[in-house]
Design an enzyme around this catalytic site. Structure first.
Site, PDB file in Angstrom:
ATOM      1  N   LYS A  60      33.651  44.768 -11.436  1.00  0.00           N
ATOM      2  CA  LYS A  60      34.435  44.379 -12.602  1.00  0.00           C
ATOM      3  C   LYS A  60      33.901  44.904 -13.945  1.00  0.00           C
ATOM      4  O   LYS A  60      34.226  44.373 -15.014  1.00  0.00           O
ATOM      5  CB  LYS A  60      34.599  42.847 -12.708  1.00  0.00           C
ATOM      6  CG  LYS A  60      34.992  42.141 -11.450  1.00  0.00           C
ATOM      7  CD  LYS A  60      35.983  42.845 -10.589  1.00  0.00           C
ATOM      8  CE  LYS A  60      37.398  42.855 -11.094  1.00  0.00           C
ATOM      9  NZ  LYS A  60      38.283  43.625 -10.121  1.00  0.00           N
ATOM     10  N   HIS A 121      29.349  49.870  -5.576  1.00  0.00           N
ATOM     11  CA  HIS A 121      28.826  48.751  -6.380  1.00  0.00           C
ATOM     12  C   HIS A 121      27.377  48.475  -5.986  1.00  0.00           C
ATOM     13  O   HIS A 121      26.796  47.466  -6.438  1.00  0.00           O
ATOM     14  CB  HIS A 121      29.639  47.480  -6.122  1.00  0.00           C
ATOM     15  CG  HIS A 121      31.023  47.484  -6.693  1.00  0.00           C
ATOM     16  ND1 HIS A 121      31.348  48.056  -7.905  1.00  0.00           N
ATOM     17  CD2 HIS A 121      32.186  46.951  -6.221  1.00  0.00           C
ATOM     18  CE1 HIS A 121      32.642  47.884  -8.139  1.00  0.00           C
ATOM     19  NE2 HIS A 121      33.168  47.226  -7.135  1.00  0.00           N
ATOM     20  N   SER A 151      35.569  38.266 -15.730  1.00  0.00           N
ATOM     21  CA  SER A 151      36.442  39.133 -14.938  1.00  0.00           C
ATOM     22  C   SER A 151      36.192  38.919 -13.443  1.00  0.00           C
ATOM     23  O   SER A 151      37.134  38.862 -12.640  1.00  0.00           O
ATOM     24  CB  SER A 151      36.191  40.592 -15.331  1.00  0.00           C
ATOM     25  OG  SER A 151      37.042  41.453 -14.620  1.00  0.00           O
TER      26      SER A 151
HETATM   27  N1  PPS Z   1      42.232  51.167 -18.689  1.00  0.00           N
HETATM   28  C1  PPS Z   1      41.554  50.052 -18.812  1.00  0.00           C
HETATM   29  N2  PPS Z   1      41.132  49.631 -20.020  1.00  0.00           N
HETATM   30  C2  PPS Z   1      40.436  48.483 -20.166  1.00  0.00           C
HETATM   31  N3  PPS Z   1      40.089  47.683 -19.121  1.00  0.00           N
HETATM   32  C3  PPS Z   1      40.482  48.070 -17.887  1.00  0.00           C
HETATM   33  C4  PPS Z   1      41.216  49.258 -17.665  1.00  0.00           C
HETATM   34  N4  PPS Z   1      41.442  49.351 -16.338  1.00  0.00           N
HETATM   35  C5  PPS Z   1      40.901  48.271 -15.769  1.00  0.00           C
HETATM   36  N5  PPS Z   1      40.329  47.491 -16.699  1.00  0.00           N
HETATM   37  C6  PPS Z   1      39.666  46.197 -16.508  1.00  0.00           C
HETATM   38  O1  PPS Z   1      38.487  46.356 -15.724  1.00  0.00           O
HETATM   39  C7  PPS Z   1      38.313  45.163 -14.924  1.00  0.00           C
HETATM   40  C8  PPS Z   1      38.332  45.558 -13.469  1.00  0.00           C
HETATM   41  O2  PPS Z   1      37.074  46.148 -13.200  1.00  0.00           O
HETATM   42  P1  PPS Z   1      36.786  47.168 -12.025  1.00  0.00           P
HETATM   43  O3  PPS Z   1      37.799  48.243 -12.048  1.00  0.00           O
HETATM   44  O4  PPS Z   1      35.370  47.517 -12.172  1.00  0.00           O
HETATM   45  O5  PPS Z   1      37.026  46.263 -10.737  1.00  0.00           O
HETATM   46  S1  PPS Z   1      36.432  46.558  -9.287  1.00  0.00           S
HETATM   47  O6  PPS Z   1      35.016  46.172  -9.329  1.00  0.00           O
HETATM   48  O7  PPS Z   1      36.623  47.960  -8.943  1.00  0.00           O
HETATM   49  O8  PPS Z   1      37.207  45.637  -8.402  1.00  0.00           O
HETATM   50  C9  PPS Z   1      39.421  44.206 -15.300  1.00  0.00           C
HETATM   51  O9  PPS Z   1      38.934  43.484 -16.402  1.00  0.00           O
HETATM   52  P2  PPS Z   1      39.512  42.048 -16.865  1.00  0.00           P
HETATM   53  O10 PPS Z   1      40.891  42.304 -17.381  1.00  0.00           O
HETATM   54  O11 PPS Z   1      38.596  41.566 -17.954  1.00  0.00           O
HETATM   55  O12 PPS Z   1      39.484  41.154 -15.681  1.00  0.00           O
HETATM   56  C10 PPS Z   1      40.499  45.203 -15.708  1.00  0.00           C
HETATM   57  O13 PPS Z   1      41.520  44.659 -16.480  1.00  0.00           O
END
Ligand code: PPS
Length: 308
Positions: A60, A121, A151
């Site tokens: 996340k 991860h 998150s």
């Molecule tokens: N383009 C873009 N811009 C800003 N934030 C973004 C974007 N894409 C994914 N997210 C946010 O990243 C969070 C998901 O994290 P990961 O992609 O690392 O998830 S995972 O570990 O692969 O399951 C999750 O964060 P939260 O919204 O705070 O829950 C996503 O909304």
């Protein structure tokens, strides 16, 4: 004892009905999803090609965002090319293992030829040795602990392959103790930080990406040894904005069935903001967390920001 192999759907449905869901199992002191732990020998024996690129994150922290940026950079900003398959197939998740028939990360990687982009991860100490021996490029993305925790909490509510998060306060305590999938956030961010210079790891911050996405896209581009036009860079910044990615079915995880990721509980693309933690922590929880943070991060100079 089950005599017949359960289908994937049946396994998940049973997990949904139990408090346990998929339990975690320790691998060298790090709690991992049991299917990963059970296949650990083959995962740690994986040997990448020197041309392979690793995107490493604590769950996340901005993995999917970075994956999409990298794929677009490697495809000269061609949006259609990056819609060739869901992100999980374009950029396999090294250690992921599920009950059959879902292919594991290793199954997918076997079918691809280098150069490949690979997601993990795993904390630094569990990354297969071959990545370091072959001097692979590694991009690490870190996110401030409080937003990362929020998150992860919402993700664990909707993700039936992870243990039940329980109430918010209980989850907060588990996170501080590292009793969640992939273990301690604190050890994770420190592990890669300490090795970043020696191993030529590009260490990025989610907050920097939010603050100035173009600057960070260019940073990744240079690290990959690419030089794209201003127009292409600008297009990549637009295509990887939260708003666009949220509606892109190749990255928003709607391709995962809802008995695995129930996005009616919490969407994968949830808020995409810096500072959402202020909507979750009480003042007392924030103080307790900060005190514990100071202890766990003592002597470290990693420039995390909890607001921008
Ligand atoms: N383009 C873009 N811009 C800003 N934030 C973004 C974007 N894409 C994914 N997210 C946010 O990243 C969070 C998901 O994290 P990961 O992609 O690392 O998830 S995972 O570990 O692969 O399951 C999750 O964060 P939260 O919204 O705070 O829950 C996503 O909304």
């Amino acid at each position: 004892m089950e005599k017949t192999q359960l289908s994937y759907e049946e396994t998940i449905r049973r997990a949904q009905g139990s408090m346990e869901r998929f339990p975690l199992k320790n691998v060298n002191g790090v709690p991992l999803m049991c299917y990963i732990a059970d296949n650990w020998d083959s995962i740690s024996a994986f040997c990448p090609d020197p041309s392979d690129l690793l995107i490493a994150t604590y769950p996340k922290a901005g993995t999917t965002w970075t994956q999409e940026i990298v794929d677009l950079l490697l495809n000269n900003g061609d949006a259609e090319a990056c819609k060739r398959a869901p992100i999980v197939e374009r950029i396999p998740f090294l250690e992921i293992c599920s009950p059959p028939p879902i292919p594991s990360g290793l199954d997918l990687l076997k079918k691809m030829s280098p150069p490949r982009v690979i997601k993990t991860h795993l904390p630094f100490q569990l990354v297969p040795e071959g990545f370091w021996k072959n001097k692979c490029k590694v991009i690490y993305v870190a996110r401030n602990a409080k937003d990362n925790l929020v998150s992860y909490y919402h993700f664990d509510r909707m993700n039936f392959t992870q243990p039940e998060p329980g109430p918010w306060e209980e989850y907060l305590n588990k996170f501080m103790k590292g009793e969640v999938g992939w273990g301690s956030w604190y050890d994770h961010v420190k592990g890669y930080w300490r090795e970043r210079e020696k191993r030529n790891i590009l260490y990025l911050f989610y907050e920097d990406m939010k603050e100035n996405p173009r600057r960070e896209v260019e940073r990744i581009m240079r690290y990959l040894g690419l030089s794209l036009s201003d127009d292409v860079i600008e297009r990549i910044v637009q295509l990887t904005s939260f708003k666009i990615m949220k509606d892109n079915p190749m990255v928003n995880y709607t391709f995962i069935p809802d008995f695995v990721f129930d996005q009616s509980i919490s969407p994968f693309m949830r808020k995409g903001e810096v500072g959402d933690w202020t909507n979750h922590f009480t003042p007392a929880q924030s103080q307790l967390f900060d005190e514990d943070y100071a202890r766990q991060m003592k002597g470290e100079d990693i420039p995390f920001r909890t607001n921008i």
